[in-house]
Structures are given as structure tokens and as C-alpha cells.
Design a protein around this motif. Sequence first.
Motif, mmCIF file in Angstrom:
data_model
loop_
_atom_site.group_PDB
_atom_site.id
_atom_site.type_symbol
_atom_site.label_atom_id
_atom_site.label_comp_id
_atom_site.label_asym_id
_atom_site.label_seq_id
_atom_site.Cartn_x
_atom_site.Cartn_y
_atom_site.Cartn_z
ATOM 1 N N VAL A 186 0.833 -1.205 0.000
ATOM 2 C CA VAL A 186 0.000 0.000 0.000
ATOM 3 C C VAL A 186 0.868 1.255 0.000
ATOM 4 O O VAL A 186 0.666 2.174 -0.818
ATOM 5 N N LEU A 187 1.806 1.349 0.923
ATOM 6 C CA LEU A 187 2.640 2.543 1.018
ATOM 7 C C LEU A 187 3.464 2.744 -0.247
ATOM 8 O O LEU A 187 3.594 3.873 -0.754
ATOM 9 N N ASP A 188 4.026 1.661 -0.774
ATOM 10 C CA ASP A 188 4.854 1.754 -1.969
ATOM 11 C C ASP A 188 4.043 2.255 -3.163
ATOM 12 O O ASP A 188 4.486 3.122 -3.925
ATOM 13 N N THR A 189 2.826 1.740 -3.312
ATOM 14 C CA THR A 189 2.006 2.110 -4.463
ATOM 15 C C THR A 189 1.435 3.515 -4.333
ATOM 16 O O THR A 189 1.375 4.271 -5.312
ATOM 17 N N ILE A 190 1.027 3.883 -3.142
ATOM 18 C CA ILE A 190 0.426 5.203 -2.983
ATOM 19 C C ILE A 190 1.474 6.308 -3.136
ATOM 20 O O ILE A 190 1.166 7.415 -3.607
ATOM 21 N N LEU A 191 2.711 6.032 -2.774
ATOM 22 C CA LEU A 191 3.782 7.004 -3.019
ATOM 23 C C LEU A 191 3.977 7.210 -4.521
ATOM 24 O O LEU A 191 4.152 8.342 -4.988
ATOM 25 N N MET A 192 3.960 6.131 -5.288
ATOM 26 C CA MET A 192 4.115 6.269 -6.735
ATOM 27 C C MET A 192 2.921 6.992 -7.349
ATOM 28 O O MET A 192 3.084 7.894 -8.193
ATOM 29 N N GLU A 193 1.711 6.636 -6.932
ATOM 30 C CA GLU A 193 0.529 7.266 -7.515
ATOM 31 C C GLU A 193 0.456 8.741 -7.141
ATOM 32 O O GLU A 193 0.047 9.583 -7.961
ATOM 33 N N GLY A 194 0.853 9.076 -5.932
ATOM 34 C CA GLY A 194 0.888 10.484 -5.557
ATOM 35 C C GLY A 194 1.897 11.264 -6.384
ATOM 36 O O GLY A 194 1.651 12.412 -6.778
ATOM 37 N N THR A 195 3.056 10.665 -6.662
ATOM 38 C CA THR A 195 4.059 11.317 -7.510
ATOM 39 C C THR A 195 3.526 11.516 -8.926
ATOM 40 O O THR A 195 3.731 12.578 -9.537
ATOM 41 N N MET A 196 2.835 10.519 -9.454
ATOM 42 C CA MET A 196 2.276 10.636 -10.804
ATOM 43 C C MET A 196 1.245 11.762 -10.887
ATOM 44 O O MET A 196 1.252 12.565 -11.827
ATOM 45 N N ARG A 197 0.362 11.857 -9.909
ATOM 46 C CA ARG A 197 -0.696 12.862 -9.947
ATOM 47 C C ARG A 197 -0.145 14.266 -9.740
ATOM 48 O O ARG A 197 -0.652 15.226 -10.330
ATOM 49 N N SER A 198 0.885 14.410 -8.908
ATOM 50 C CA SER A 198 1.410 15.747 -8.619
ATOM 51 C C SER A 198 2.384 16.245 -9.679
ATOM 52 O O SER A 198 2.748 17.426 -9.666
ATOM 53 N N ALA A 199 2.822 15.397 -10.598
ATOM 54 C CA ALA A 199 3.841 15.786 -11.581
ATOM 55 C C ALA A 199 3.362 15.615 -13.012
ATOM 56 O O ALA A 199 4.171 15.424 -13.920
ATOM 57 N N ARG A 200 2.054 15.704 -13.226
ATOM 58 C CA ARG A 200 1.551 15.531 -14.593
ATOM 59 C C ARG A 200 2.020 16.643 -15.526
ATOM 60 O O ARG A 200 2.180 16.433 -16.724
ATOM 61 N N ARG A 201 2.241 17.823 -15.003
ATOM 62 C CA ARG A 201 2.694 18.924 -15.849
ATOM 63 C C ARG A 201 4.126 18.740 -16.332
ATOM 64 O O ARG A 201 4.564 19.418 -17.251
ATOM 65 N N TYR A 202 4.886 17.830 -15.659
ATOM 66 C CA TYR A 202 6.281 17.589 -16.044
ATOM 67 C C TYR A 202 6.448 16.276 -16.812
ATOM 68 O O TYR A 202 7.527 15.698 -16.844
ATOM 69 N N GLU A 203 5.375 15.819 -17.431
ATOM 70 C CA GLU A 203 5.423 14.526 -18.091
ATOM 71 C C GLU A 203 6.442 14.513 -19.235
ATOM 72 O O GLU A 203 7.155 13.528 -19.433
ATOM 73 N N ALA A 204 6.534 15.615 -19.988
ATOM 74 C CA ALA A 204 7.484 15.666 -21.104
ATOM 75 C C ALA A 204 8.923 15.591 -20.599
ATOM 76 O O ALA A 204 9.780 14.941 -21.212
#
Length: 363
Positions: free
Chosen positions: A116-134
Motif C-alpha cells: 500500500v505505502l509503496d504504491t500510494i507514493l508512486m501514484e501520488g508522484t504521478m498525480r502531482s507531476a503531470r505537468r512535467y510529463e514531457a
Amino acid sequence: MDDPNAALPSDPTVDESYTKGSRPVRPRARSSASAETAGRSSRADSAPATQRPTRGRAPGPQTNGEAPASGPQPRRLTSDSWYRCKLARRLGGVATCLVLTMLISHVALSTAPGQVLDTILMEGTMRSARRYEAFSTLITGIVSVPVMVAAGIVVALVAAARRRPTLAGRALGAVIGANITTQILKDYILTRPNLGVTTGAGNSLPSGHTTVAVTLSLALIVVAPQWFRSPSAWIGWAWTSLMGVSVMMEGWHRPSDVITAALIAGAWALALSPIERRPRHGAKVQRVMVWVSLGLIVIALLATGAAMWGFSMSAASPGSGYGFEDFLQVRPWRSRVLGVAAVAWVSAVCGLIMHEVDRLAGE
């Protein structure tokens, strides 16, 4: 019969004062100064060898007739004791990397809270950094076979320029060994069982992209000359941190994948790096790297605790994203805080590993 007082005129060693009819010359009395000098000489000759003055040796640490300081003097390590300290530090670093790799792998793969902790850290990083996808796509695209070959050639050329081919062998051995270890662990040994708390239960630990980035950075530190070793550590720290964060932003790897990859690369580099005794270039700056890394660990702990405050295992809803989309949408600030925590965890571990490999070559 010959006169015993007659001199031999042809003998140049005969004293001409001894002639016929003359009395032998009495030895002259020595002056008081001569007697004192002779007395000192006889006393010096009769003194023990340890008390006699030694010719040709510089005087002790006394200056201007002053006695040496009576306080404790710093003791410089001998070559043997210095090497033993360095060897103990090397073995301790390798053991720490291996133990942490096994511990993190077990918790992140085989326990429900770890998944749970491992996955939620990754998902939080993905959601907070969508503007830096490129940007993350650009960073992850750097890791390719041509780039690895080019980096290996650069490492070999630097070692050849320094006329130390064994350094190239050590550095490239660490690169090859760490990457093979990563692939064997991920494909044949480690598994991620589906415990019903997250989606996408396939194993991705350790991260191959991160392993390539960390090993190439450590290889550059090993072969770099003294004046460039500290800058190469900082450059490697920045690049490996960016790579680790980028693969999390892309959703390719979880934080545990990145951290274990860095630890495996660090274990290989610490095991094969040469122990050299030479002045460290920028030692004070390198200590800054340690304190920054330790500060990042504190930030990671606080951010993780704040973002997970009030979380319960029932918040996981498999089928929505990676299982926590609904939980993160209720309070969007959690995603940003979890992203900060993930970045801090990865950067701290990479910084400490870079510092330890660099430390092997310093006083």
C-alpha cells in the motif's frame, strides 16, 4: 758503541729536539680550559649511547629554546591502521546495502502495508507531476543501449588517460555485475503476490533504468582524477535522482524499485572500488552532501507521516487507478506531499551512496 742519544738524521719521523747532550722535553702542563674541555669529552665518551648527542640530526620540535607543548597531540594513523579502517568501512557499506535491499524487498513485496505505502507514493508522484510529463519522458529516454556503450567508452578512456587500466576494469565490472544482478532478481527470483490491496500487482523491483544510471555515475566517480572526483559525485547524484523520480512519474516503478536498484549498484561499487590514500578534493563540500541527504530523510519521514495520517486499509479500492485514486481525490494536497516524500526518499539514498564511494579515495 753507538750513542743511544744519537738521532737518525735520515729518519724524518724523529724529533730533532732530541740531540746529543740534551734532556728530554717535559710535556707542558695543560691549561684549565684545555683540562675542562678534555673532561667534558671524557664524560661524553663514558655516557650511555642514548644520552650522547647525535650528529647530522635536526633538533626536536622545540623552537627558540621553548619546550614542546604538553597537551595531547593528534595521532596520525599508520598505513596499516588506516587501511583497516577503510576496509571496515567498505565491508560495512556493502553489508548495509545488502541488508537494506533484502528488508525493503520483503516489506514492499510480501506485506500488505508495504504494498500500500509503496504504491500510494508512486501514484501520488504521478498525480502531482503531470505537468512535467514531457521532462520525465526525456530523462527516461536517455537510458538506452547506445548511451550505455558510449558511457562505457568514456569510462575506459578516462582510465586510459590516467594510465590506470585496472580502474576501468573495476568500474565496468561494477556496471555489468549490478545490471545482471538487477535483471536476475526481477525476472527470476522476486515475485509480488496479489494481496488484494492494490492493482497492477506485477513485480517491477528492482528498477533497471535506475541501476544503469547509478552504476554509470559510480563508474565515473571511480575513474575520475582527484580534481574531478567531487564534481562527478554531485553530477551523478543529480542524474540518478532525476532518473529515479522520472520512472516514478511515468508509472514504471515504485519507490522501493528505485531504492533497491541504487542499493544494489552501491554494493557492487563499494566492493570493487579501490581504496586509495590521497587528499580529498572538496572534502567540506562532500560533507554538505551527507547533511543534505540526512535532511532529506527527515523531510521524507515527516511528509510520509503527514500524507498518510488518517489512512486506513479500507481506503484502497482496486480498479481505480492503482487502487488509491478515490482516496487522493478527496484531499488533493496529499498527492503533492506524497510526491515530495518519494523524491526525498530517492534523493537521500542516492546521495549517501555517492558519498560513500567517493569517501573510499580520501584521507
